[in-house]
Write a protein that holds these residues in place. Structure first.
Motif, mmCIF file in Angstrom:
data_model
loop_
_atom_site.group_PDB
_atom_site.id
_atom_site.type_symbol
_atom_site.label_atom_id
_atom_site.label_comp_id
_atom_site.label_asym_id
_atom_site.label_seq_id
_atom_site.Cartn_x
_atom_site.Cartn_y
_atom_site.Cartn_z
ATOM 1 N N THR A 2 59.207 31.636 36.990
ATOM 2 C CA THR A 2 58.298 32.223 35.997
ATOM 3 C C THR A 2 57.536 33.339 36.680
ATOM 4 O O THR A 2 56.958 33.156 37.749
ATOM 5 N N GLU A 3 57.550 34.516 36.086
ATOM 6 C CA GLU A 3 56.803 35.629 36.648
ATOM 7 C C GLU A 3 55.352 35.528 36.210
ATOM 8 O O GLU A 3 55.063 35.215 35.055
ATOM 9 N N ALA A 37 42.789 28.555 42.555
ATOM 10 C CA ALA A 37 43.482 27.523 41.780
ATOM 11 C C ALA A 37 44.986 27.788 41.736
ATOM 12 O O ALA A 37 45.803 26.862 41.902
ATOM 13 N N LEU A 38 45.361 29.043 41.530
ATOM 14 C CA LEU A 38 46.784 29.398 41.510
ATOM 15 C C LEU A 38 47.425 29.155 42.872
ATOM 16 O O LEU A 38 48.564 28.648 42.966
ATOM 17 N N LEU A 68 40.426 25.085 34.689
ATOM 18 C CA LEU A 68 41.113 26.264 35.209
ATOM 19 C C LEU A 68 42.522 25.921 35.699
ATOM 20 O O LEU A 68 43.500 26.619 35.381
ATOM 21 N N LEU A 69 42.652 24.838 36.428
ATOM 22 C CA LEU A 69 43.965 24.404 36.906
ATOM 23 C C LEU A 69 44.880 24.029 35.740
ATOM 24 O O LEU A 69 46.087 24.335 35.757
ATOM 25 N N SER A 70 44.316 23.395 34.726
ATOM 26 C CA SER A 70 45.102 23.014 33.545
ATOM 27 C C SER A 70 45.625 24.244 32.821
ATOM 28 O O SER A 70 46.775 24.265 32.350
ATOM 29 N N GLU A 71 44.817 25.292 32.726
ATOM 30 C CA GLU A 71 45.241 26.541 32.086
ATOM 31 C C GLU A 71 46.374 27.205 32.861
ATOM 32 O O GLU A 71 47.320 27.747 32.274
ATOM 33 N N VAL A 74 49.692 25.625 32.152
ATOM 34 C CA VAL A 74 50.246 26.108 30.877
ATOM 35 C C VAL A 74 50.818 27.508 31.052
ATOM 36 O O VAL A 74 51.933 27.807 30.584
ATOM 37 N N ASP A 75 50.096 28.388 31.735
ATOM 38 C CA ASP A 75 50.553 29.768 31.947
ATOM 39 C C ASP A 75 51.879 29.821 32.706
ATOM 40 O O ASP A 75 52.699 30.727 32.498
ATOM 41 N N LEU A 76 52.096 28.857 33.588
ATOM 42 C CA LEU A 76 53.325 28.835 34.390
ATOM 43 C C LEU A 76 54.448 28.034 33.729
ATOM 44 O O LEU A 76 55.499 27.798 34.347
#
Length: 432
Positions: A2-3, A37-38, A68-71, A74-76
């Protein structure tokens, strides 16, 4: 695969795992917490590890780091593979990695944690120094390399995080000048990776947000320094804005040039967590300038050991005005041959002494007096629950300030308003 688009200023930080400590400081909206977090998620996907995320208060974790980690998950597109669990808060990875969350307000719960190889202390300046040391002790694993990431908005230079990672003159610590970090943005010293960021580094911020931060420059300069520029400094109202530091040779030369110098010595007593502070002062009464040019500053010293180290005062018979709250200590020094007298203390004396020192037009401290500088240069007033300053309480317990109070016990600085009026009157008489 995933980019994921990230801010360029954080790219190297994201994939650097060569160091033990990572210290990130920056202004509001700089995206430092997001990239920490990322970084954690990417590392725990790659290797099986247990990471600990900490804040001072446990309840603040849910709406900050956990969310923040949960978001990011989802983004990844990792939903269903990486699972955030709300009670108790943790995040589990398909390879057995996990992130657990703890607050330093419940330190007993740290004792049950084992095999932690990564710790993230969010808003590390809010965590107490004792908590930081405890977390270093919890960071251990038989095989994996250990890492600690600390992120914070800048606070006062009196905070432990500044003293530990940058400068603490009182304890002769000088790791890095923060000005160098603001200039270079990323600095590596031994096993610590330093990173500085501001809102401009976050390419995803709307311009209106940055404009709001800029507006603080007029309305709240202290907050502008923190939020917009991301820099450490003095938080609050300085007690002695006229305080400056000058090279010792210049200070002594200035004192030599005074026609009728007023010389004074003052001493505050301490032992365990407080200090024996003794200072030599010289006053230029005409110019209303206070010079501080010699200091003695030690704790955990018995009276006999201190007496031996300040023997020059016994030999010179210089008068020392000392804290009257310690009559037994003063009696001991007098029996040992020191010329020591108690300074007056009375209801409201702290405020009156403070106002007296503030009346000097200039306070010049010798560069040799590192503890006076450390305590007084950034000394600020304490505030009450309504945010109003308390004029006789401060952000620290400044022992050298107390010593200065006692030294000036019988000296009166002319009130500058009255002094100005007198000068003005004499000038008018001269014109006639």
């Amino acid at each position: 695969m995933t980019e994921k688009e990230v801010n360029p200023h954080f790219e190297d930080f994201l994939f650097d795992w060569e160091h033990k400590f990572y210290f990130l400081v920056g202004g509001y909206g700089s995206s430092k917490s997001y990239h920490v977090a990322l970084k954690l998620v990417l590392k725990l996907l790659e290797e099986r590890r247990t990471a600990l995320v900490v804040r001072e208060v446990y309840d603040t974790l849910r709406d900050s780091t956990f969310e923040l980690l949960s978001e990011i998950i989802v983004d990844l597109d990792l939903e269903g593979k990486v699972k955030p669990i709300s009670s108790p808060m943790q995040i589990r990875f398909p390879n057995g990695s996990k992130i657990i969350f703890k607050g330093m307000d419940k330190p007993v719960k740290l004792k049950s944690i084992h095999n932690i190889s990564i710790v993230w202390i969010e808003e590390c300046s809010e965590v107490k120094y004792a908590g930081f040391k405890e977390l270093i002790g919890r960071l251990r694993h038989p095989k994996l390399k250990l890492h600690m990431v600390l992120s914070t908005n800048p606070v006062s230079t009196a905070n432990w995080s500044y003293k530990y990672f940058f400068k603490d003159p009182k304890n002769n610590v000088h790791v890095l000048d923060d000005v160098d970090l603001y200039r270079d943005r990323v600095v590596i010293i031994k096993d610590t990776y330093y990173h500085h960021s501001v809102a401009d580094d976050n390419l995803f911020l709307p311009e209106s947000y940055i404009e709001q931060l800029e507006d603080l420059k007029t309305h709240d300069p202290d907050l502008h320094r923190i939020a917009r520029r991301g820099r450490f400094g003095v938080n609050g109202i300085r007690v002695l804005p006229q305080f400056v530091v000058a090279p010792h040779e210049e200070v002594m030369a200035a004192i030599q040039a005074i026609k009728s110098p007023v010389k004074r010595n003052g001493m505050d007593f301490g032992f365990e967590s407080s200090y024996n502070a003794l200072v030599r002062l010289t006053v230029d009464h005409k110019e209303k300038i206070l010079y501080i040019h010699w200091e003695y500053y030690k704790n955990k010293m018995t009276d006999d050991r201190t007496a031996a180290e300040i023997m020059e005062f016994k030999e010179s018979r210089e008068l020392i005005r000392a804290d009257s709250a310690e009559p037994k200590t003063i009696a001991y020094y007098r029996q040992m041959g020191f010329n020591m007298q108690p300074a007056k203390k009375f209801a409201g004396s702290r405020l009156q002494y403070t106002k007296k020192v503030k009346r000097f037009k200039k306070i010049v401290c010798s560069s040799n007096c590192v503890n006076v500088k450390s305590e007084l240069e950034d000394l600020t007033y304490a505030v009450d629950k309504n945010g109003e300053i308390i004029e006789d309480e401060f952000n620290i317990d400044p022992h050298t300030f107390s010593a200065i109070w006692y030294a000036l016990d019988d000296y009166e600085v002319a009130d500058m308003k009255g002094y100005a009026a007198t000068v003005s009157s004499k000038a008018r008489i001269g014109v006639r």
